[in-house]
Structure formats: structure tokens, C-alpha cells
Write a protein that holds these residues in place. Structure first.
Motif, PDB file in Angstrom:
ATOM      1  N   ARG A   1       0.705  -1.203   0.037  1.00 16.75           N
ATOM      2  CA  ARG A   1       0.003   0.171  -0.030  1.00 16.75           C
ATOM      3  C   ARG A   1       0.687   1.310   0.036  1.00 16.75           C
ATOM      4  N   PRO A   2       0.602   2.162  -0.810  1.00 18.07           N
ATOM      5  CA  PRO A   2       1.504   3.483  -0.932  1.00 18.07           C
ATOM      6  C   PRO A   2       1.270   4.275   0.339  1.00 18.07           C
ATOM      7  N   ALA A   3       0.112   4.304   0.777  1.00 16.19           N
ATOM      8  CA  ALA A   3      -0.270   4.887   2.256  1.00 16.19           C
ATOM      9  C   ALA A   3       0.529   4.540   3.187  1.00 16.19           C
ATOM     10  N   LEU A   4       1.016   3.151   3.344  1.00 16.81           N
ATOM     11  CA  LEU A   4       1.847   2.829   4.518  1.00 16.81           C
ATOM     12  C   LEU A   4       3.139   3.347   4.292  1.00 16.81           C
ATOM     13  N   TRP A   5       3.803   3.550   2.947  1.00 19.92           N
ATOM     14  CA  TRP A   5       5.085   4.075   2.975  1.00 19.92           C
ATOM     15  C   TRP A   5       5.117   5.713   3.136  1.00 19.92           C
ATOM     16  N   ILE A   6       4.046   6.215   2.810  1.00 19.88           N
ATOM     17  CA  ILE A   6       3.757   7.779   2.994  1.00 19.88           C
ATOM     18  C   ILE A   6       3.987   8.001   4.633  1.00 19.88           C
ATOM     19  N   ALA A   7       3.184   6.921   5.167  1.00 22.42           N
ATOM     20  CA  ALA A   7       3.416   7.041   6.731  1.00 22.42           C
ATOM     21  C   ALA A   7       4.828   6.888   7.133  1.00 22.42           C
ATOM     22  N   VAL A   8       5.399   5.853   6.760  1.00 23.41           N
ATOM     23  CA  VAL A   8       6.863   5.432   7.171  1.00 23.41           C
ATOM     24  C   VAL A   8       7.794   6.718   6.904  1.00 23.41           C
ATOM     25  N   ALA A   9       7.454   7.416   5.733  1.00 20.71           N
ATOM     26  CA  ALA A   9       8.208   8.511   5.241  1.00 20.71           C
ATOM     27  C   ALA A   9       7.974   9.596   6.372  1.00 20.71           C
ATOM     28  N   VAL A  10       6.833   9.748   6.697  1.00 18.67           N
ATOM     29  CA  VAL A  10       6.411  10.969   7.614  1.00 18.67           C
ATOM     30  C   VAL A  10       7.145  10.669   9.089  1.00 18.67           C
ATOM     31  N   LEU A  11       6.837   9.477   9.361  1.00 21.00           N
ATOM     32  CA  LEU A  11       7.557   9.042  10.802  1.00 21.00           C
ATOM     33  C   LEU A  11       8.970   9.078  10.978  1.00 21.00           C
TER      34      LEU A  11
END
Length: 567
Positions: free
Chosen positions: A146-156
Motif C-alpha cells: 500500500r502506498p499509504a503505508l510508505w507515505i506514513a513511514v516517510a512521515v514518521l
């Protein structure tokens, strides 16, 4: 002491402990992910989401400060320092493990640490674990795609980098302010809720869930051990006048809040339209709940236990599930209510008699984070009705209008406002807060109406004789008589509605006419089994014509509520 605290502050600001604090913040947010989602789907404000984030940061600050304090103790006592560091390490390790389990379980299965998860784990054996792992790996694979997961990882990751590299004073300010604000929010959360207080602590939630599941398992085993085989099975026979029977049991719906019964708010538009356009909707004018509690009503609704005091227990009576299963119907109990809990084990024991048992929401009355809307029962019901086999008997148990009314329907499904209540149903004692609560209750009734509309439309479409019976277990006094709300003797007036499809009417026109006459009689929710027997053409030794509103021998001069004669 001031020097010791200053030393802890200095240690906490080191790059290593900054990284620890950032990691603990992320873990804390994972531990609260399901709580935040619960607020989101039930219309919680963004303030609550921010408050949860701050509460997580407060936890990270406490654990980081504890680790720094243990390090600072090294100057005074090496033994004490090592002991405290071990204890802190264990606390951080347990917190990290539970947070990861909660976050991963929620992201992959939509369910964090809860009583339902604990129940699944307790009921799983070693062989099932082996079968479960490939599915878990597949779900994690889908999650990682899921792209959303990697966006969240990048934010964190950006958050962690910013924490490690920001100026010392800015970091200490962020840590201190978030800790104070998080503590304030946690205190507010605990003070303003009478349920789910332990949800903010993943450790407390885990312990509470484990204890609750163990207790419920013992109760459930005790209740199920009392069940008996269908008595006198040789006396049961049927003409099978209905191939599909759906018994819908509502929750806390008062007849006086249905526009079908004259309420001024549009709470039942689907049923209102059916009543105007179809002669196959049968609305009983005066049905009374046999009790003001769900636990006492359910066995009376689905079994041959009547409202008349007898001194016998619920398990001494045969149930409709047993009867229709014996007659060759495929049976199901489909519920959005909890399976376990202090007031639910009777229902769970009765539901265990069905071929198919599905509980889509909470496993326990304390599983507030697993609340589901009743419309999620519709695909489950459709799937059951499409299973092989000609005849089906399904009990559909709704969450309906259970307390915390605003959680019973999606926020966007709220056509009635507090202002509408003040305008159309004015009562001198209502203030704006009470009117808003009445509106939430009315909107829950309207959402139930939409569920019934779907069930009825699909029942009408089938070519086989079929029926839908809707009855609420009891009502609710929602500022109807004064400034208090809850269940009392005024909340026993409930809706009772039966729909017969066109195929049924063509095959059994005489019974339809008899049913129309019966709608004018005063009936008890405990007598519904006898009418269903007549409508399905079923005979059985336990049938009592004096309790069947469709029988010419019907004779109920006195109805009882909680063992007392109703007025």
C-alpha cells in the motif's frame, strides 16, 4: 533533587535518548491506532485525534525519563541503577511488543488487542496456527504494497530525524508540552467516559481483555452445559408454508419513536412507504416487551418461555432454533451484539444451537473499539440465504438503538437534528443537550428502518414464500416523560411488524387475512414463537393456542413484564 532532575533532563536530550523518545512516540501511536480509528468512524472531532497523539507522546516521555533516571542513578548506586534499568527495559520491551501487535493486527485485520482477539487466540490450537501463518504473511504483504503505508513511514522517519536534529531547548519544550497536554487529555478521557477507560493503555487493555475472556469462557461453558435436546421431537411437524423466515430482533427501540406509529419525526420512511403501498406489511398496534432487559427478553422471544411467571429457567424450554433445525430448516444466528459478557451469555448459548453463528462486532460488552454498524449484517444475511438448501430460518440480532445512540449509525446518516426535536416534539423540560440526545436516538431508529427496508425488499424479490418479522426486545425512555432517560416500566411499548412477500400471500391468503385481524390484539414479545409457528404451518406439543394472537382461542387477559402484571 533539582540537580538530579536537571541531570535527567540533560540525559534525555542526548541524541540516543532523543531517538528512543521518537521511537516510543511511534510505538505509542501504534498502540492507539484502533482508538483513533474508532473516533474517526463514529464522528469524533479532530481534537480527539490530536489528544490521542499527545497522550502517546506523554507515554513516550514517561518511559524515556524513567530510562534517563535509571542512568542517572548510576552515580549513586550501581545495584539500584542496574535494577531500575532492568525494570525500565522490561517495561519498554513489553510496551513495544504490545504496541506492535496492536498496530499490525489493526492494519491487517481491522482489530487491535481486544477481547475478540483474545478469544480467537484462546480457541486456536497448534495446527490452526500453522494454517494461519500463510494468511498472515499474505496480509502483511498486501499491507506493504500500500502506498499509504510508505507515505506514513516517510512521515514518521522525518519526525524521528527532526527530533534528533532539532535544538536542545526546542526538543525539551516539545517533550514537556506534549507530556502535560497528553496527561490532561488522558485525565479528561477517563473522567468523561463510563466505558473504555482502559483503551488508552495497551497494557491495561491486554490484561483486562485476558481476564474478561477467561471469565466469559467459564460462564459460557456453564450456560451451554445447561442446554437440552429438543423435547418431544416426534410431535413436531410442518406444512412448510414459508421457506424463508427472518426474525429481526431490535434493541431499545420504543414504539413511540417510530413515525410508522405516528411519531412526528421521519424515523421510519422505508416502513412508512411500505405501509402505504403494500398490503403485506402487518403492524401490531399494541405489543409489550416481556422485560425491560435484553437478557430476560431474548430467551422469551426465541423460545417457548412465556412472560407468565412459572418458576422454570430459560434452558428448560425448547427454542425456535432447535425446532426449525429439527424440521429441516437451515438455521442461523447473525448478530451485531456481543457474544460474551455479563448480560449476553444466554443469547450466546441459544445461538450455539444454530447451524451458522456469526457475531460481526464486539466479542464482549467491553469491546467498544469493535463497534460495527448494523448494515454490516446485510451481506452476512444474504450469504446465508444463498447457501444450498431450500428452507432457511435466520435470527438477525441488531445493535439497534443501544445506549450511546450516536455510535449506532454513520455520522452522515443523521437527518434529524436537535433543532428538529425542539420544533416538532417540544417538551417543556427539554434543553438543547437533551434534544440533541433525542435526535441521536431518533437517527438510530431511522438507521434500523433502512436495514429493515433492505431485508424486506430482498425478501419480496424471492420467488419462494418468505417473511420478515421485526420486534424490539424492549424500548427506551429518552426524556419522554421527564429529565431522565433509561429503561423503566414506560419503555415496554415496542414495535412488532411482520412482512409477507407476494409468493407467501399467493400460497397462504387465508393466513394473511388472519394475521391482519391479529394486529389489533394486545400481544407480548414472548408470544412471537406461536405466531411464527402458525405462519409456517408448524405443529408441536409445546404450542399453546391461548398465546397465539392468530388463533381463535387466543386469551391473554393479563400480560406480564418482569413477572409483574402489565397495566
Amino acid at each position: 533533587m533539582q540537580g538530579f532532575i536537571r541531570h535527567i533532563s540533560d540525559l534525555s536530550a542526548t541524541r540516543r535518548l532523543r531517538a528512543l523518545w521518537a521511537a516510543l512516540c511511534i510505538l505509542a501511536w501504534l498502540s492507539l491506532l484502533d482508538v483513533a480509528f474508532d473516533f474517526h468512524i463514529h464522528g469524533g472531532s479532530r481534537i480527539n485525534i490530536v489528544g490521542l497523539a499527545l497522550a502517546g507522546m506523554m507515554k513516550a516521555t514517561v518511559l524515556t525519563a524513567a530510562w534517563a533516571a535509571a542512568t542517572a542513578l548510576r552515580r549513586r548506586s550501581r545495584v539500584v541503577s542496574i535494577t531500575v534499568r532492568w525494570l525500565c527495559g522490561i517495561a519498554i520491551g513489553v510496551f513495544a511488543l504490545l504496541s506492535l501487535v496492536n498496530g499490525v493486527a489493526f492494519l491487517t485485520y481491522g482489530m487491535g488487542i481486544s477481547r475478540k482477539m483474545m478469544t480467537v487466540m484462546m480457541q486456536t490450537n497448534a495446527g490452526e496456527v500453522g494454517e494461519f501463518m500463510p494468511g498472515l504473511m499474505a496480509n502483511i504483504g498486501h499491507l506493504l504494497a500500500r502506498p499509504a503505508l510508505w507515505i506514513a513511514v516517510a512521515v514518521l522517519a522525518s519526525f524521528t530525524l527532526a527530533v534528533v536534529s532539532m535544538p536542545r531547548k526546542a526538543y525539551l519544550w516539545l517533550m514537556g508540552v506534549s507530556a502535560v497536554a497528553g496527561a490532561a487529555y488522558s485525565a479528561w478521557f477517563a473522567a468523561t467516559r463510563d466505558w473504555g477507560r482502559s483503551n488508552l493503555s495497551v497494557a491495561l487493555r491486554t490484561v483486562s481483555a485476558a481476564r474478561s475472556v477467561a471469565r466469559s469462557a467459564r460462564l459460557q461453558h456453564d450456560f451451554e452445559s445447561k442446554l437440552r435436546p429438543l423435547p418431544d421431537p416426534e410431535t413436531a411437524r410442518s406444512d412448510y408454508k414459508a421457506d424463508m423466515v427472518t426474525l429481526v430482533i431490535g434493541e431499545s427501540a420504543s414504539r413511540g419513536h417510530l413515525s410508522l406509529y405516528g411519531y412526528p419525526q421521519p424515523t421510519t420512511p422505508r416502513l412508512d412507504s411500505l405501509a402505504e403501498s403494500s398490503a403485506r406489511l402487518y403492524v401490531f398496534a399494541d405489543a409489550l416487551a416481556s422485560s425491560t432487559t435484553t437478557a430476560e427478553n431474548i430467551p422469551r422471544i426465541v423460545s417457548f418461555m412465556t412472560d407468565v411467571p412459572s418458576g422454570r429457567e430459560w434452558y428448560e424450554y425448547p427454542s425456535m432454533i432447535q425446532l426449525y433445525r429439527h424440521l429441516g430448516y437451515r438455521t442461523a444466528w447473525l448478530s451485531n451484539q456481543e457474544r460474551n459478557g455479563l448480560f449476553c451469555n444466554v443469547s450466546a448459548a441459544l445461538s450455539s444451537q444454530a447451524h451458522v453463528t456469526r457475531y460481526i462486532g464486539s466479542e464482549d460488552s467491553e469491546d467498544h473499539l469493535l463497534t460495527r454498524y448494523d448494515d454490516e449484517l446485510l451481506p452476512v444475511w444474504r450469504s446465508f440465504m444463498r447457501e444450498p438448501g431450500k428452507r432457511k430460518f435466520a435470527v438477525v440480532h441488531l445493535m439497534g438503538s443501544h445506549t450511546e445512540y450516536a455510535r449506532r449509525y454513520p455520522p452522515e446518516r443523521s437527518p434529524i437534528s436537535g433543532a428538529d426535536v425542539m420544533e416538532k416534539t417540544p417538551r417543556r423540560w427539554l434543553d438543547k443537550g437533551m434534544a440533541r440526545t433525542v435526535a441521536e436516538y431518533d437517527n438510530s431508529i431511522a438507521f434500523t428502518d433502512s436495514i429493515l427496508g433492505e431485508l424486506i425488499n430482498e425478501t419480496e424479490a424471492t420467488e419462494r414464500p418468505a417473511m420478515v418479522v421485526y420486534i424490539s426486545d424492549h424500548g427506551e425512555n429518552v426524556y419522554d416523560t421527564g429529565t431522565t432517560r433509561g429503561r423503566d416500566i414506560t419503555s415496554i411499548h415496542v414495535p412488532l411488524i411482520i412482512f409477507l412477500n407476494r409468493a407467501y400471500l399467493l400460497a397462504n391468503g387465508d393466513l394473511a387475512a388472519t394475521l391482519r385481524e391479529a394486529t389489533g390484539r394486545r400481544v407480548s414479545t414472548a408470544d412471537i414463537a406461536y405466531m411464527i409457528m402458525t405462519l409456517t404451518g408448524t405443529a408441536y406439543r409445546w404450542y399453546d393456542a391461548t398465546h397465539d394472537a392468530m388463533s381463535p382461542r387466543y386469551h391473554r387477559p393479563t400480560l406480564y413484564v418482569d413477572g409483574e402484571a402489565a397495566k
